[in-house]
Write an enzyme that holds these catalytic residues in place. Structure first.
Site, mmCIF file in Angstrom:
data_model
loop_
_atom_site.group_PDB
_atom_site.id
_atom_site.type_symbol
_atom_site.label_atom_id
_atom_site.label_comp_id
_atom_site.label_asym_id
_atom_site.label_seq_id
_atom_site.Cartn_x
_atom_site.Cartn_y
_atom_site.Cartn_z
ATOM 1 N N ARG A 35 19.269 10.712 -3.706
ATOM 2 C CA ARG A 35 20.266 11.793 -3.647
ATOM 3 C C ARG A 35 21.438 11.432 -2.738
ATOM 4 O O ARG A 35 22.589 11.744 -3.050
ATOM 5 C CB ARG A 35 19.595 13.095 -3.215
ATOM 6 C CG ARG A 35 18.592 13.550 -4.294
ATOM 7 C CD ARG A 35 18.543 15.025 -4.469
ATOM 8 N NE ARG A 35 17.858 15.349 -5.707
ATOM 9 C CZ ARG A 35 17.058 16.387 -5.873
ATOM 10 N NH1 ARG A 35 16.816 17.212 -4.864
ATOM 11 N NH2 ARG A 35 16.505 16.634 -7.037
ATOM 12 N N LYS B 137 -25.475 13.036 26.092
ATOM 13 C CA LYS B 137 -24.683 13.744 25.082
ATOM 14 C C LYS B 137 -25.570 13.976 23.874
ATOM 15 O O LYS B 137 -26.407 13.146 23.539
ATOM 16 C CB LYS B 137 -23.484 12.900 24.704
ATOM 17 C CG LYS B 137 -22.384 12.946 25.751
ATOM 18 C CD LYS B 137 -21.043 12.714 25.103
ATOM 19 C CE LYS B 137 -19.931 13.084 26.072
ATOM 20 N NZ LYS B 137 -18.627 13.090 25.433
ATOM 21 N N GLY C 49 0.837 -1.212 0.000
ATOM 22 C CA GLY C 49 0.000 0.000 0.000
ATOM 23 C C GLY C 49 0.858 1.243 0.000
ATOM 24 O O GLY C 49 1.829 1.330 0.752
ATOM 25 N N ASP D 266 -0.290 2.373 8.471
ATOM 26 C CA ASP D 266 -0.806 1.586 9.610
ATOM 27 C C ASP D 266 0.016 1.729 10.893
ATOM 28 O O ASP D 266 -0.471 1.405 11.970
ATOM 29 C CB ASP D 266 -0.851 0.089 9.244
ATOM 30 C CG ASP D 266 -1.748 -0.198 8.054
ATOM 31 O OD1 ASP D 266 -2.621 0.636 7.754
ATOM 32 O OD2 ASP D 266 -1.573 -1.259 7.417
ATOM 33 N N GLU E 200 -11.032 -0.936 10.563
ATOM 34 C CA GLU E 200 -11.583 -1.859 9.558
ATOM 35 C C GLU E 200 -11.390 -3.305 10.010
ATOM 36 O O GLU E 200 -10.470 -3.596 10.780
ATOM 37 C CB GLU E 200 -10.870 -1.647 8.219
ATOM 38 C CG GLU E 200 -9.379 -1.964 8.294
ATOM 39 C CD GLU E 200 -8.640 -1.750 6.985
ATOM 40 O OE1 GLU E 200 -9.283 -1.563 5.942
ATOM 41 O OE2 GLU E 200 -7.402 -1.765 7.013
ATOM 42 N N ARG F 158 13.375 10.245 -2.831
ATOM 43 C CA ARG F 158 14.275 11.379 -3.098
ATOM 44 C C ARG F 158 15.518 11.310 -2.203
ATOM 45 O O ARG F 158 16.662 11.461 -2.675
ATOM 46 C CB ARG F 158 13.513 12.691 -2.857
ATOM 47 C CG ARG F 158 14.355 13.945 -2.861
ATOM 48 C CD ARG F 158 13.449 15.146 -2.596
ATOM 49 N NE ARG F 158 14.171 16.393 -2.540
ATOM 50 C CZ ARG F 158 14.701 16.903 -1.429
ATOM 51 N NH1 ARG F 158 14.594 16.246 -0.285
ATOM 52 N NH2 ARG F 158 15.340 18.055 -1.475
HETATM 53 O O1 F6P Z 1 -1.442 -1.382 4.697
HETATM 54 C C1 F6P Z 1 -2.033 -0.206 4.277
HETATM 55 C C2 F6P Z 1 -3.500 -0.410 3.998
HETATM 56 O O2 F6P Z 1 -4.030 0.846 3.629
HETATM 57 C C3 F6P Z 1 -4.301 -1.026 5.146
HETATM 58 O O3 F6P Z 1 -4.641 -0.096 6.135
HETATM 59 C C4 F6P Z 1 -5.485 -1.576 4.390
HETATM 60 O O4 F6P Z 1 -6.055 -2.663 5.088
HETATM 61 C C5 F6P Z 1 -4.887 -2.029 3.088
HETATM 62 O O5 F6P Z 1 -3.684 -1.308 2.921
HETATM 63 C C6 F6P Z 1 -5.770 -1.821 1.885
HETATM 64 O O6 F6P Z 1 -5.117 -2.331 0.780
HETATM 65 P P1 F6P Z 1 -5.581 -2.101 -0.721
HETATM 66 O O7 F6P Z 1 -5.307 -0.664 -1.091
HETATM 67 O O8 F6P Z 1 -4.760 -3.055 -1.507
HETATM 68 O O9 F6P Z 1 -7.053 -2.386 -0.759
#
Ligand code: F6P
Length: 324
Positions: free
Chosen positions: A27, A216, A13, A130, A225, A23
């Site tokens: 460099r 509240k 990712g 992450d 997730e 960069r």
């Molecule tokens: O590891 C980075 C991340 O953004 C995680 O937070 C997420 O679960 C995963 O990659 C999503 O991956 P992709 O972009 O391949 O769906």
């Protein structure tokens, strides 16, 4: 062995600050008299020989850009010995002596496998939103993603308050709760539901029992997730078990991965990129560069990917006390 030529790739990712790292590595290596090869599309591009020599100009004007100019991929082929053999052959074809890999857990696992099978010095940089690599206080991209989450949640709060609603906001993190927990602290949320405590008790029940029954006008909860359904699944449960709440869900998704990197990420990427080349010059290999107490440190691959970066339990207490 004197290193005369390095290859650089980004994998997995993408994360804001990867360009600043590319960069810095490019460099620093050129400054040290090395040749630099940009490898496109991560390990997949290495297997397919998508390799181009870089000069200092190839990395001009990119420190402020999100994404990665080298592109990235999640290569299934590199997970096989045959794929890694092709990758190694392409390194040899270009006389690349050492590799700098910028990526997360999966990318460093791939680097460790290649290093075990072939005699290639590899240094990694932690590039992932992450923040789930052990031995480093921060990964490149985490601070920017955190600030993006903060912006989004602040906006959702406006409408949550107007309508007196209960919001579940889902953030990324895979199986790590850093983004959710610190995101919740930064935005004054009522709670965070994170994988690290998922098996200890029913977080939703505790949340409703402790929090929402208070008067509240609105409530916001950040949820990491999850393959089991994340925020949407929790919202369904609340609708069924606590019908008195007006529930909404917002999944922030990939916007968390984009955007211009913050100053903190640019500086971290620059320091670690510089240190990666220094480490290779000193003969280090199979280490990830990290930051600890504002000092650059080397972490062996095996430790970095061990999945033992704990959440500081005190942060959960801070969040809950401050949201009374
Ligand atoms: O590891 C980075 C991340 O953004 C995680 O937070 C997420 O679960 C995963 O990659 C999503 O991956 P992709 O972009 O391949 O769906």
């Amino acid at each position: 062995m004197e290193i005369k030529s390095i290859g650089i790739l980004t994998s997995g990712g993408d994360a804001p600050g990867m360009n600043a790292a590319i960069r810095a590595v490019t460099r620093t290596a050129i400054y040290a008299g090395m040749r630099v090869w940009g490898i496109y599309r991560g390990y997949q591009g290495l297997i397919e020989d998508q390799i181009v020599e870089f000069q200092t100009q190839n990395v001009s004007n990119i420190i402020q850009q999100g994404g990665t100019i080298l592109k990235t991929a999640r290569s299934m082929e590199f997970k096989t010995p045959e794929g890694r053999k092709k990758a190694y052959e392409n390194l040899k074809r270009h006389d690349i002596d050492a590799l700098v890999v910028i990526g997360g857990d999966g990318s460093i696992t791939g680097a460790a496998n290649l290093a075990r099978e072939y005699d290639v010095p590899i240094v990694a940089l932690p590039g992932t939103i992450d923040n789930d690599l052990a031995g480093t206080d921060m990964t490149i991209g985490y601070d920017t993603a955190m600030n993006t989450i903060m912006d989004c949640v602040d906006k959702i709060r406006d409408t949550a308050t107007s309508h007196q609603r209960l919001f579940f906001i889902e953030v990324m993190g895979r199986d790590a709760g850093f983004l959710a927990l610190n995101g919740a602290i930064a935005t004054g949320c009522e709670d965070a539901i994170i994988p690290e405590v998922a098996t200890q008790y029913d977080q939703l029940k505790a949340l409703v029992d402790n929090g929402f029954r208070k008067s509240k006008s609105s409530a916001m909860v950040i949820v990491t997730e999850s393959p089991e359904g994340g925020a949407l699944k929790l919202a369904e449960r609340v609708k069924k078990e606590y019908p008195e709440y007006d529930v909404r869900v917002s999944v922030l998704g990939h916007l968390q991965r984009g955007g211009s990197p913050t100053a903190a990420d640019r500086i971290l990427a620059s320091r670690l990129g510089f240190a990666a080349i220094e480490a290779l010059k000193e003969g280090q290999r199979n280490v990830m560069m990290g930051i600890h107490n504002d000092h650059v440190v080397n972490i062996p691959f095996a430790k970095a990917i061990k999945k033992d970066k704990p959440i500081d339990e005190e942060l959960l207490t801070v969040l809950r006390v401050l949201s009374i």
